[in-house]
Design a protein around this motif. Structure first.
Motif, PDB file in Angstrom:
ATOM      1  N   THR A  13      29.957 -29.851  10.444  1.00 10.67           N
ATOM      2  CA  THR A  13      29.231 -30.998   9.900  1.00 10.67           C
ATOM      3  C   THR A  13      27.896 -30.502   9.372  1.00 10.67           C
ATOM      4  O   THR A  13      27.148 -29.866  10.098  1.00 10.67           O
ATOM      5  CB  THR A  13      28.984 -32.065  10.985  1.00 10.67           C
ATOM      6  N   TYR A  38      23.976 -32.982   5.547  1.00 12.02           N
ATOM      7  CA  TYR A  38      24.522 -34.100   6.306  1.00 12.02           C
ATOM      8  C   TYR A  38      23.361 -34.935   6.801  1.00 12.02           C
ATOM      9  O   TYR A  38      22.433 -34.427   7.435  1.00 12.02           O
ATOM     10  CB  TYR A  38      25.349 -33.589   7.487  1.00 12.02           C
ATOM     11  N   GLU A  40      22.216 -37.846   9.229  1.00 11.56           N
ATOM     12  CA  GLU A  40      22.506 -38.757  10.336  1.00 11.56           C
ATOM     13  C   GLU A  40      21.988 -40.132   9.957  1.00 11.56           C
ATOM     14  O   GLU A  40      21.112 -40.267   9.105  1.00 11.56           O
ATOM     15  CB  GLU A  40      21.777 -38.281  11.606  1.00 11.56           C
ATOM     16  N   SER A  41      22.488 -41.168  10.609  1.00 10.18           N
ATOM     17  CA  SER A  41      22.022 -42.526  10.364  1.00 10.18           C
ATOM     18  C   SER A  41      20.508 -42.585  10.521  1.00 10.18           C
ATOM     19  O   SER A  41      19.965 -42.111  11.517  1.00 10.18           O
ATOM     20  CB  SER A  41      22.695 -43.483  11.352  1.00 10.18           C
ATOM     21  N   SER A  62      26.316 -40.075   7.083  1.00  9.24           N
ATOM     22  CA  SER A  62      27.133 -40.259   8.282  1.00  9.24           C
ATOM     23  C   SER A  62      28.132 -41.399   8.103  1.00  9.24           C
ATOM     24  O   SER A  62      29.166 -41.438   8.767  1.00  9.24           O
ATOM     25  CB  SER A  62      26.256 -40.521   9.503  1.00  9.24           C
ATOM     26  N   SER A  63      27.824 -42.333   7.206  1.00  8.43           N
ATOM     27  CA  SER A  63      28.740 -43.422   6.853  1.00  8.43           C
ATOM     28  C   SER A  63      28.451 -43.817   5.410  1.00  8.43           C
ATOM     29  O   SER A  63      27.437 -43.407   4.843  1.00  8.43           O
ATOM     30  CB  SER A  63      28.558 -44.617   7.789  1.00  8.43           C
ATOM     31  N   TYR A  64      29.336 -44.590   4.842  1.00 10.47           N
ATOM     32  CA  TYR A  64      29.193 -45.003   3.445  1.00 10.47           C
ATOM     33  C   TYR A  64      29.136 -46.522   3.360  1.00 10.47           C
ATOM     34  O   TYR A  64      30.022 -47.203   3.867  1.00 10.47           O
ATOM     35  CB  TYR A  64      30.381 -44.509   2.615  1.00 10.47           C
ATOM     36  N   SER A  65      28.085 -47.042   2.712  1.00  9.18           N
ATOM     37  CA  SER A  65      27.907 -48.474   2.541  1.00  9.18           C
ATOM     38  C   SER A  65      26.889 -48.698   1.435  1.00  9.18           C
ATOM     39  O   SER A  65      25.926 -47.924   1.303  1.00  9.18           O
ATOM     40  CB  SER A  65      27.405 -49.090   3.846  1.00  9.18           C
ATOM     41  N   LEU A  68      23.346 -48.782   2.784  1.00  8.14           N
ATOM     42  CA  LEU A  68      22.811 -47.638   3.524  1.00  8.14           C
ATOM     43  C   LEU A  68      21.770 -46.905   2.691  1.00  8.14           C
ATOM     44  O   LEU A  68      22.084 -46.340   1.635  1.00  8.14           O
ATOM     45  CB  LEU A  68      23.926 -46.674   3.915  1.00  8.14           C
ATOM     46  N   ASN A  91      34.066 -39.962  -0.659  1.00  7.51           N
ATOM     47  CA  ASN A  91      34.850 -40.242   0.545  1.00  7.51           C
ATOM     48  C   ASN A  91      36.157 -40.888   0.116  1.00  7.51           C
ATOM     49  O   ASN A  91      36.455 -40.981  -1.087  1.00  7.51           O
ATOM     50  CB  ASN A  91      34.079 -41.113   1.540  1.00  7.51           C
TER      51      ASN A  91
END
Length: 108
Positions: A13, A38, A40-41, A62-65, A68, A91
């Protein structure tokens, strides 16, 4: 990071950089293709001055939105984003970019 090259790393990661907090790029900093940053949130990318490399780095959140935030909204960061200095790792939902005004992810 205002200089140097991050390359040939193999971490699972954040092959190039694992950012837990805000990371600032400038000068001739470069995270080579095949390595990523990378985030992190809660971590953001920030820009100081006018980075000379294009792209400077590919970020992997860390996530996709669409809500974000991954970049600050300083003028230097907005200019770097609009100049294609930062890419976003795709992604399963498709390709993403950073909205230069909000610093948030945006699906292409």
């Amino acid at each position: 990071m205002t200089g140097g090259v991050v390359e040939d790393n193999t971490a699972a990661t954040g092959k190039g950089i694992y950012a837990k907090y805000t990371i600032t790029f400038g000068g001739d900093a470069l995270v080579e293709s095949g390595n990523d940053v990378y985030l992190e949130s809660g971590a953001l990318i920030s820009v100081q001055g006018n980075p000379s490399k294009t792209p400077v780095a590919t970020i992997t959140p860390s996530s996709y939105s669409d809500t974000l935030q991954v970049a600050d909204t300083s003028e230097a960061t907005k200019d770097a984003i609009s100049s294609g200095k930062f890419m976003v790792t795709p992604n399963g939902a498709g390709n993403w970019k950073i909205n230069e005004d909000t610093g948030c992810l945006e699906q292409e």
